[in-house]
Design an enzyme around this catalytic site. Structure first.
Site, PDB file in Angstrom:
ATOM      1  N   ASP A 463       0.829  -1.202   0.000  1.00 51.79           N
ATOM      2  CA  ASP A 463       0.000   0.000   0.000  1.00 51.79           C
ATOM      3  C   ASP A 463       0.869   1.260   0.000  1.00 51.79           C
ATOM      4  OD1 ASP A 463      -2.340   1.500   0.118  1.00 51.79           O
ATOM      5  OD2 ASP A 463      -3.197   0.297   1.735  1.00 51.79           O
ATOM      6  N   ASP A 528     -10.850   1.823  -3.184  1.00 52.47           N
ATOM      7  CA  ASP A 528     -11.343   1.497  -1.841  1.00 52.47           C
ATOM      8  C   ASP A 528     -12.859   1.441  -1.831  1.00 52.47           C
ATOM      9  OD1 ASP A 528      -8.985   1.116  -0.578  1.00 52.47           O
ATOM     10  OD2 ASP A 528      -8.942   3.039   0.469  1.00 52.47           O
TER      11      ASP A 528
HETATM   12  C1  GLA Z   1      -5.786   1.722   2.222  1.00 56.30           C
HETATM   13  C2  GLA Z   1      -6.189   0.578   1.340  1.00 56.30           C
HETATM   14  C3  GLA Z   1      -7.237  -0.239   2.018  1.00 56.30           C
HETATM   15  C4  GLA Z   1      -6.701  -0.753   3.331  1.00 56.30           C
HETATM   16  C5  GLA Z   1      -6.232   0.402   4.190  1.00 56.30           C
HETATM   17  C6  GLA Z   1      -5.522  -0.082   5.421  1.00 56.30           C
HETATM   18  O1  GLA Z   1      -6.815   2.631   2.369  1.00 56.30           O
HETATM   19  O2  GLA Z   1      -6.606   1.038   0.097  1.00 56.30           O
HETATM   20  O3  GLA Z   1      -7.647  -1.308   1.205  1.00 56.30           O
HETATM   21  O4  GLA Z   1      -5.657  -1.644   3.085  1.00 56.30           O
HETATM   22  O5  GLA Z   1      -5.346   1.243   3.478  1.00 56.30           O
HETATM   23  O6  GLA Z   1      -5.086   0.944   6.205  1.00 56.30           O
END
Ligand code: GLA
Length: 716
Positions: A463, A528
């Site tokens: 990420d 997301d």
């Molecule tokens: C980001 C990612 C999510 C999740 C969060 C965790 O927002 O896109 O899918 O993994 O971080 O903190």
């Protein structure tokens, strides 16, 4: 002030140099360049030229020579791959920079050499005054893409501060429409169509990642072009850092697109002997609309990734994020794994919250060791539980980041990518770690390497949750370029040490989706937002750049966490079918009927994934009011297909228009069957020829908004 010219300077001749035309290409496309100026100028890019045309290449230059124009400079400056202001170009130059004191700020290159090797054209040009050498490469790939890149070498004796080196592609004047993509967190890849008949359009991304805001992808199309018809030229900047895109119509009518890395002031300094290579620009041309152009981009991802796992069936995963967030508890996670395996999940991905002091998003980033508070016996009990259920195990990391509240930051505050003397700007309570700092890099590498060595981990979700702001390296200069390169290096090094681990590229959802990151990762987290209504649009936009098998698509909970909308499981399932399917839902809360339906949908995905992930993805324009969308995958032999028709909102017409299913073999009969999604709807199957399907079409059922049907087509 010294007003005397110290270096003799040639006048740009109004008599053009005799063109030297070169051709690269194959049966898919032809590119003809004039290389006489040292930096190639694309004279033609489009349908493959036949042998007779290739034998008479020089005619192109003579027949298309532009007249001298009144009211402008005498020289007719070509739109080369790197147009130079020093040549007289008044457009945005493809190169910018200077030596100390501002000297040599507008180079002018001359021919040194040019060779065509296979389908690659390599030209070298030199500016002996500025002491710069420019190498440009253009290559037609076997899968129908055109690759362009340039490298600038400082062959002088002082440093050269480079402010810009981009790739410019001329666009034919008949391309009067521009397709671009905007977005934001949880709403990525939104397609915009606008006229391209005058002025300029530009987008600048300085977020330090590919960005949600400006996907570095642009298409110029003929006015009537659509998914199936018309000429389309596309260009993608394969780069995961800052970028600038530009499309301009010049006063003389010529058009071009320009793509390059956005460099902050002083970010790139070439010491004597050093060079800078642009990110690659991946171009696509199609004579049959956008589907065919974007299929070439898909092939570029499919055929260029050297990682063996990309060809393996894409495993259905459960991601724990929306199921438990930071609330990690071994017995609950084991129960979640049981429930996941019970519905057919094949991979269990433990998201944020497993390490250091990471009990919420305020602390712990940077401390990549298993939290002894939450996992006193390490991850082994969870991993072995998951594996006993027949699933493999994946884990979330965010290696480029650090929370001020972390052991790492307390020990090494100097390792952040921030400007000394200024209070750094936080985002999600975190700072960017300067991976171009050798010690920071080595530390993070060691931690990740140990994590992968000590645990049986098959998959990493990588990420990157904040944009760069004031990103400054240890030398005090802007650091995004070096950081982007360091991230690539870190992933490459980890891959080399752990070749069987798959990696997903995530950046708060779809903030890092591009072809360069996909050379080292097998999946992107598309967004997301797991709301299926939004996803229909986000995935459609993203499908213009990447193939389905790398596009993460999860079945979320009935009420979407990012929008509050409630949607049926069949709609969520039909939406996630066209991607790399996963589940992001607390499965411990499911009723029996939901469990059964989810198992059924996952079963359908497994049944069709080989087709979905190897065939040609096609989009259909089924309504003029965007109330419905349709897409599908047709097998490469065109004998099978899986398609989706989704009603997004109420439509102007009471009954949907006929859906013309193009792309099949005209003379073949197909049995069309509605695929049951586990709800009560039933539809009769029927048989039609490919010609009938394409020319007459089929009647989609009347559907409530936010619902979808799937059809399967198979030749008799
Ligand atoms: C980001 C990612 C999510 C999740 C969060 C965790 O927002 O896109 O899918 O993994 O971080 O903190």
């Amino acid at each position: 002030m010294d007003l005397q010219l110290t270096v003799p300077c040639a006048v740009v001749s109004t008599q053009p140099v005799r063109p030297i035309l070169k051709h690269i290409g194959d049966s898919r496309q032809s590119v003809v360049c004039d290389v006489s100026g040292g930096v190639p100028t694309i004279m033609y890019w489009g349908a493959a030229l036949n042998a007779a045309s290739l034998a008479n290449l020089d005619a192109i230059a003579t027949a298309t020579a532009r007249p001298n124009m009144p009211g402008v400079t005498d020289a007719i400056n070509a739109i080369t791959l790197v147009p130079c202001h020093g040549d007289g170009a008044t457009m945005r130059p493809g190169i910018g920079g200077h030596r100390p004191g501002g000297r040599h700020w507008a180079p002018r290159f001359s021919f040194v050499s040019c060779e065509v090797v296979g389908q690659q054209l390599i030209s070298i040009a030199r500016d002996d005054v500025a002491q710069l050498e420019l190498e440009t490469k253009l290559e037609c790939s076997a899968w129908g893409t055109l690759h362009a890149a340039a490298t600038l070498r400082n062959v002088g004796e002082s440093r050269y501060l480079l402010t810009n080196l981009s790739i410019t592609l001329p666009v034919v004047e008949s391309a009067t429409q521009l397709l671009t993509f905007s977005g934001r967190w949880a709403r990525e890849a939104q397609l915009h169509r606008r006229d391209f008949v005058d002025r300029a359009w530009t987008a600048e991304n300085r977020t330090g990642r590919t960005s949600h805001e400006h996907l570095p992808l642009i298409f110029a199309t003929e006015r009537a072009a659509d998914e199936w018809n018309g000429q389309v030229w596309g260009a993608h900047l394969a780069w995961s850092g800052n970028s600038v895109l530009l499309a301009e119509v010049l006063p003389d009518g010529r058009k071009y697109v320009q793509l390059g890395e956005l460099l902050h002031a002083g970010e790139l300094c070439l010491e004597p002997g050093e060079s800078y290579a642009t990110p690659e620009v991946i171009g696509v041309w199609s004579g049959n609309g956008l589907n065919s152009a974007t299929q070439a981009l898909h092939r570029n991802v499919r055929l260029r990734s050297h990682h063996p796992t990309v060809l393996q069936p894409r495993k259905v995963m459960l991601n724990t994020w929306e199921a438990v967030y930071f609330d990690h508890d071994l017995s609950r996670l084991c129960a979640l794994a049981d429930a996941a395996s019970n519905v057919g999940v094949e991979r269990f991905v433990l998201d944020d919250g497993w390490f250091g002091s990471r009990r919420n998003d305020k602390s712990g980033l940077g401390d990549w060791f298993v939290s002894p508070d939450v996992y006193p016996d390490g991850l082994a009990p969870l991993i072995s539980h998951v594996q006993k259920l027949g699933m493999d195990f994946g884990i979330w990391v965010e290696p480029e980041m650090v929370n001020p509240d972390s052991e790492l930051f307390r020990a090494h505050p100097e390792w952040v990518l921030a400007a000394t003397g200024y209070e750094p700007v936080l985002a999600r309570n975190q700072l960017v770690l300067n991976l171009a700092h050798p010690d920071a890099y080595a530390h993070i590498y060691r931690q990740l390497d140990a994590l992968l060595a000590e645990n049986d981990i098959a998959y990493v979700k990588w990420d990157m949750n904040r944009a760069h702001v004031h990103a400054t390296g240890s030398d005090g200069a802007a650091g995004t370029h070096n950081q982007t390169r360091a991230v690539y290096q870190l992933i490459d090094q980890l891959r080399a040490a752990h070749p069987n681990v798959e990696i997903e590229s995530c950046a708060s959802g779809g903030g890092r989706i591009d072809h360069e990151i996909l050379r080292r990762t097998e999946r992107v987290w598309t967004s997301d937002c797991n709301d299926a209504l939004e996803r229909q649009i986000i995935q459609r936009g993203t499908s213009m750049l990447v193939p389905l098998e790398v596009m993460g698509a999860h079945i979320g909970p009935p009420t979407a966490h990012t929008t509050g909308r409630r949607q049926s499981l069949s709609f969520r399932g039909a939406t996630a079918m066209f991607g790399h399917m996963g589940v992001e839902w607390n499965l411990l809360t499911l009723r029996d009927d939901q469990q059964m339906q989810l198992r059924h949908i996952i079963g359908l995905y497994k049944q069709h994934r080989e087709l979905l992930h190897s065939g040609d993805f096609v989009r259909y324009d089924v309504t003029s009011d965007n109330s419905a969308v349709a897409h599908g995958v047709i097998s490469t032999d065109k004998r099978k297909a899986l398609m989706s028709y989704a009603q997004l909102s109420t439509a102007q017409g009471l009954v949907p228009s006929l859906w013309k299913i193009h792309g099949l073999l005209s003379d073949i009969e197909y049995t069309v069957t509605y695929v049951p999604l586990g709800d009560s709807r039933e539809h009769a199957s029927f048989t039609m020829t490919g010609a009938q399907l394409g020319r007459i079409g089929i009647q989609p059922p009347m559907l409530f908004p936010e619902s979808a049907v799937l059809i399967h087509l198979e030749s008799q």
